[in-house]
Design an enzyme around this catalytic site. Structure first.
Site, short mmCIF file in Angstrom:
data_model
loop_
_atom_site.label_atom_id
_atom_site.label_comp_id
_atom_site.label_asym_id
_atom_site.label_seq_id
_atom_site.Cartn_x
_atom_site.Cartn_y
_atom_site.Cartn_z
N HIS A 18 33.62 76.42 24.28
CA HIS A 18 32.75 76.13 25.41
C HIS A 18 33.37 76.66 26.68
CE1 HIS A 18 35.37 72.64 24.78
NE2 HIS A 18 35.25 72.36 26.08
N HIS A 26 33.46 76.25 30.84
CA HIS A 26 33.19 75.39 31.98
C HIS A 26 32.89 76.28 33.18
CE1 HIS A 26 35.23 71.68 30.32
NE2 HIS A 26 35.79 72.61 29.57
#
Length: 153
Positions: A139, A141
């Protein structure tokens, strides 16, 4: 056994997301996270499947972007691939992941523009326990909306 481990990881992550925002809790969550085997669902898989609610800010056929529930800045968005395909962290990237990695970064640019981060923002990918990774589903950010400091910590 996988269900118990998954539930334990979700409990750790839920605790992580709903309690202190200190760096100590970030480290604690990262150190207690267990990298899943390729079949174990993560909290992000549950978000993709709409089993856990999230505030989606962008979605297409390949990626999902949603607001972090423990934001570290006024804008804190997580961008995840909808299919993990063995890509639990950047250190697990293979040549076959080239397209999705580019899609994640391009989506970061789109989300930053959509969120009005014209003055700048930070893109972060945590990897492994020492990198403070607490969910083993790659992922990105996108963090901004205030002056960020360097070094990050």
């Amino acid at each position: 056994m996988k269900d118990k481990n998954t539930n334990e990881r979700i409990a750790v992550l839920t605790s992580h997301f709903t309690h202190s925002t200190s760096m100590a809790s970030e480290k604690e969550a990262a150190l207690s996270a267990i990298p899943p085997d390729s079949d174990s669902p993560t909290i992000f898989d549950k978000i993709i499947n709409k089993e856990i609610p999230s505030t989606v800010v962008y979605e297409d056929d390949k990626v999902l972007a949603f607001r972090d529930i423990n934001p570290q800045a006024p804008v804190h968005i997580l961008i995840i691939p909808k299919v993990r395909d063995g890509l639990t962290g950047i250190s697990k990237a293979e040549e076959r992941h080239f397209d999705i990695l580019g899609r994640l970064l391009y989506t970061a640019k789109l989300v930053a523009k959509q969120e009005g981060l014209d003055e700048g923002y930070r893109v972060v990918i945590n990897d492994g326990p020492q990198g403070c990774q607490s969910v083993y589903h790659i992922h990105v950010h996108v963090i901004g909306g205030r002056q960020l400091n360097w070094p990050p910590g």
